[in-house]
Design a protein around this motif. Structure first.
Motif, mmCIF file in Angstrom:
data_model
loop_
_atom_site.group_PDB
_atom_site.id
_atom_site.type_symbol
_atom_site.label_atom_id
_atom_site.label_comp_id
_atom_site.label_asym_id
_atom_site.label_seq_id
_atom_site.Cartn_x
_atom_site.Cartn_y
_atom_site.Cartn_z
ATOM 1 N N MET A 1 -4.952 -29.997 -30.147
ATOM 2 C CA MET A 1 -5.732 -31.061 -30.724
ATOM 3 C C MET A 1 -5.435 -32.378 -29.988
ATOM 4 S SD MET A 1 -7.956 -31.742 -32.891
ATOM 5 C CE MET A 1 -8.369 -31.927 -34.559
ATOM 6 N N ALA A 2 -4.176 -32.632 -29.751
ATOM 7 C CA ALA A 2 -3.809 -33.876 -29.065
ATOM 8 C C ALA A 2 -4.358 -33.898 -27.637
ATOM 9 C CB ALA A 2 -2.295 -34.041 -29.057
ATOM 10 N N ALA A 3 -4.290 -32.765 -26.954
ATOM 11 C CA ALA A 3 -4.808 -32.697 -25.588
ATOM 12 C C ALA A 3 -6.321 -32.894 -25.569
ATOM 13 C CB ALA A 3 -4.442 -31.364 -24.963
ATOM 14 N N ALA A 4 -7.012 -32.338 -26.539
ATOM 15 C CA ALA A 4 -8.461 -32.511 -26.623
ATOM 16 C C ALA A 4 -8.822 -33.971 -26.861
ATOM 17 C CB ALA A 4 -9.034 -31.635 -27.736
ATOM 18 N N MET A 5 -8.086 -34.634 -27.732
ATOM 19 C CA MET A 5 -8.354 -36.049 -27.993
ATOM 20 C C MET A 5 -8.056 -36.901 -26.764
ATOM 21 S SD MET A 5 -9.815 -36.144 -30.792
ATOM 22 C CE MET A 5 -9.999 -37.902 -30.814
ATOM 23 N N GLN A 6 -7.057 -36.518 -25.997
ATOM 24 C CA GLN A 6 -6.740 -37.235 -24.764
ATOM 25 C C GLN A 6 -7.883 -37.101 -23.763
ATOM 26 O OE1 GLN A 6 -4.003 -39.176 -24.260
ATOM 27 N NE2 GLN A 6 -4.947 -39.773 -22.337
#
Length: 59
Positions: free
Chosen positions: A1-6
């Motif tokens: 999720m964090a990588a997608a938001m990045q």
């Protein structure tokens, strides 16, 4: 999720920076991103509770 938001954030900055730079200038572009970063900092500071030392089951 964090990588997608990045990836989403990188895409937004990459697509909005050239038009903002062209129409408003470098100072306005960096100012806009500074305001966004400060807003997110204060949102995290005041609205996201600390989870250090808390068990997952206790959340």
């Amino acid at each position: 999720m964090a990588a997608a938001m990045q990836w989403v954030a990188n895409f937004l900055i990459s697509t909005t920076f050239p038009p903002i730079l062209q129409y408003f200038g470098l100072g306005s572009a960096y100012g806009l991103y500074t305001v966004a970063a400060a807003t997110s900092f204060f949102f995290i500071l005041f609205f996201i509770k600390e989870t250090k030392g808390i068990e997952l089951e206790d959340m």
